[in-house]
Design a protein around this motif. Structure first.
Motif, PDB file in Angstrom:
ATOM      1  N   ARG A   1      43.699  31.088  31.718  1.00 13.92           N
ATOM      2  CA  ARG A   1      43.374  32.278  30.761  1.00 13.92           C
ATOM      3  C   ARG A   1      42.719  33.360  31.442  1.00 13.92           C
ATOM      4  O   ARG A   1      43.125  34.483  31.297  1.00 13.92           O
ATOM      5  CB  ARG A   1      42.771  31.834  29.287  1.00 13.92           C
ATOM      6  N   SER A   2      41.725  32.847  32.192  1.00 10.81           N
ATOM      7  CA  SER A   2      40.759  34.085  33.042  1.00 10.81           C
ATOM      8  C   SER A   2      41.957  34.441  33.901  1.00 10.81           C
ATOM      9  O   SER A   2      41.578  35.885  34.302  1.00 10.81           O
ATOM     10  CB  SER A   2      39.759  33.588  33.656  1.00 10.81           C
ATOM     11  N   TYR A   3      42.695  33.839  34.559  1.00 13.18           N
ATOM     12  CA  TYR A   3      43.747  34.578  35.383  1.00 13.18           C
ATOM     13  C   TYR A   3      44.413  35.640  34.869  1.00 13.18           C
ATOM     14  O   TYR A   3      44.786  36.988  35.456  1.00 13.18           O
ATOM     15  CB  TYR A   3      44.493  33.479  36.130  1.00 13.18           C
TER      16      TYR A   3
ATOM     17  N   ALA B   1      43.793  37.299  32.212  1.00 10.90           N
ATOM     18  CA  ALA B   1      43.080  38.126  31.516  1.00 10.90           C
ATOM     19  C   ALA B   1      42.674  39.427  32.452  1.00 10.90           C
ATOM     20  O   ALA B   1      42.135  40.414  32.183  1.00 10.90           O
ATOM     21  CB  ALA B   1      41.776  37.678  30.845  1.00 10.90           C
ATOM     22  N   SER B   2      42.895  38.921  33.812  1.00 12.82           N
ATOM     23  CA  SER B   2      42.672  39.927  34.959  1.00 12.82           C
ATOM     24  C   SER B   2      44.005  40.345  35.739  1.00 12.82           C
ATOM     25  O   SER B   2      44.983  39.714  35.384  1.00 12.82           O
ATOM     26  CB  SER B   2      41.834  39.395  35.937  1.00 12.82           C
ATOM     27  N   PRO B   3      43.830  41.280  36.286  1.00 14.78           N
ATOM     28  CA  PRO B   3      45.181  41.659  37.098  1.00 14.78           C
ATOM     29  C   PRO B   3      45.631  40.638  38.226  1.00 14.78           C
ATOM     30  O   PRO B   3      46.691  40.985  38.704  1.00 14.78           O
ATOM     31  CB  PRO B   3      44.857  43.080  37.905  1.00 14.78           C
ATOM     32  N   ILE B   4      44.770  39.577  38.544  1.00 13.26           N
ATOM     33  CA  ILE B   4      45.101  38.755  39.724  1.00 13.26           C
ATOM     34  C   ILE B   4      46.403  38.070  39.601  1.00 13.26           C
ATOM     35  O   ILE B   4      47.314  38.093  40.425  1.00 13.26           O
ATOM     36  CB  ILE B   4      43.979  37.713  39.937  1.00 13.26           C
TER      37      ILE B   4
ATOM     38  N   TYR C   1      49.265  38.664  37.499  1.00 17.69           N
ATOM     39  CA  TYR C   1      50.163  39.785  37.605  1.00 17.69           C
ATOM     40  C   TYR C   1      50.420  40.310  38.960  1.00 17.69           C
ATOM     41  O   TYR C   1      51.678  40.476  39.378  1.00 17.69           O
ATOM     42  CB  TYR C   1      49.980  40.649  36.654  1.00 17.69           C
TER      43      TYR C   1
ATOM     44  N   ARG D   1      38.196  33.029  43.717  1.00 17.09           N
ATOM     45  CA  ARG D   1      37.287  33.175  42.282  1.00 17.09           C
ATOM     46  C   ARG D   1      36.937  31.856  41.659  1.00 17.09           C
ATOM     47  O   ARG D   1      36.138  32.084  40.685  1.00 17.09           O
ATOM     48  CB  ARG D   1      38.046  34.150  41.354  1.00 17.09           C
TER      49      ARG D   1
ATOM     50  N   GLU E   1      32.961  33.111  41.705  1.00 17.62           N
ATOM     51  CA  GLU E   1      32.630  34.192  40.519  1.00 17.62           C
ATOM     52  C   GLU E   1      31.617  33.313  39.620  1.00 17.62           C
ATOM     53  O   GLU E   1      30.776  34.012  39.124  1.00 17.62           O
ATOM     54  CB  GLU E   1      33.939  34.297  39.715  1.00 17.62           C
TER      55      GLU E   1
ATOM     56  N   ASN F   1      28.144  35.308  38.726  1.00 16.50           N
ATOM     57  CA  ASN F   1      27.945  35.608  37.416  1.00 16.50           C
ATOM     58  C   ASN F   1      26.578  34.769  36.984  1.00 16.50           C
ATOM     59  O   ASN F   1      25.936  35.224  35.983  1.00 16.50           O
ATOM     60  CB  ASN F   1      28.871  35.430  36.559  1.00 16.50           C
TER      61      ASN F   1
ATOM     62  N   GLN G   1      33.315  36.461  46.682  1.00 13.41           N
ATOM     63  CA  GLN G   1      34.674  36.208  46.366  1.00 13.41           C
ATOM     64  C   GLN G   1      35.811  36.692  47.630  1.00 13.41           C
ATOM     65  O   GLN G   1      36.544  36.041  48.206  1.00 13.41           O
ATOM     66  CB  GLN G   1      35.457  36.950  45.203  1.00 13.41           C
TER      67      GLN G   1
END
Length: 255
Positions: free
Chosen positions: A13-15, A17-20, A22, A87, A91, A95, A176
């Motif tokens: 889901r985190s992939y 949720a970011s442009p990575i 796509y 990541r 990541e 964080n 990263q």
């Protein structure tokens, strides 16, 4: 296994949720589509010229189109896989959420397997972008499906191997960019080892050639399933994930 699946879904889901996700899928689809167009155009032109010159033995779609395309896909993955793996743990460290993972009741192995599987699912989505092109060839040219399955199995095993290496590299840094660059360098080195030892017959060269990922992928691209090639990739995955777990254990002791 429940924890592994939970972490895997969270990572996937985190992939998306970011442009990575796509960006990687679109880049692979674009490159593979251009190669597919070029390969099929040359195949059609060559077949047409052969007919004008009196014909000849029938040309194999597997040999002239599918095999070079899927081989090229393996080369492109060297550039794309570090974008996926960079990541995974870097990541978390940047964080500050790595401490939450380490102090949670989840085992280190479950964390690592979950993140690696999440990256593998994204990689499978990336490979899936090539299926419409291959499906078109089955409608148009009816190639042999067994070599195609063998080539895709090789791509999956090679991708899992490189993602495991990327997971290890990502666990060793909180940056990263460094994780992605180092992962690409290691992948490229494993790819080029066979070049350096191609004309050398010494024992050291044979060992380095065996460690290279290229000779093991060649058999799959030819439609040959050799158990030793699968064992090589699985062993490499196991080793890289084991070293990642040891790295996680050292982080746990520091925290």
């Amino acid at each position: 296994m429940t924890n592994v699946w939970v972490i895997c879904r969270k990572e996937l889901r985190s992939y998306f949720a970011s442009p990575i996700a796509y960006a990687v899928m679109a880049l692979f689809a674009l490159i593979f589509g251009l190669v597919f167009f070029s390969a099929t155009r040359e195949f059609v032109n060559f077949s047409f010229r052969s007919q004008l010159n009196g014909g000849g033995p029938p040309m194999s779609v597997n040999e002239y189109i599918i095999r070079p395309m899927l081989g090229f896909a393996g080369t492109v993955s060297l550039f794309l896989i570090p974008l996926i793996s960079m990541r995974l743990l870097a990541e978390e460290k940047r964080n500050g959420t790595i401490e939450l993972l380490l102090t949670s009741p989840v085992q280190d192995l479950s964390i690592i397997l979950g993140k690696w599987l999440g990256a593998m699912l994204l990689y499978l989505c990336v490979l899936g972008m090539s299926l419409p092109n291959i499906a078109f060839l089955f409608v148009w040219g009816k190639p042999d499906w067994k070599p195609v399955l063998a080539a895709y199995l090789g791509l999956i095993l090679q991708g899992g191997c490189l993602l495991a290496i990327g997971t290890l590299v990502s666990a060793m840094t909180s940056n990263q960019i460094i994780a992605g660059g180092t992962g690409f360098f290691v992948s490229l080195l494993l790819y080029m080892l066979s070049w350096f030892t191609e004309y050398d017959t010494s024992t050291t060269s044979k060992v380095l050639n065996y460690v290279s990922i290229v000779p093991h992928m060649e058999n799959f691209s030819k439609g040959i399933f050799d158990l030793k090639d699968s064992v090589f990739y699985v062993s490499f995955i196991f080793l890289a994930l084991f070293l990642t777990m040891r790295q996680m254990e050292s982080l746990r002791w520091r925290s």
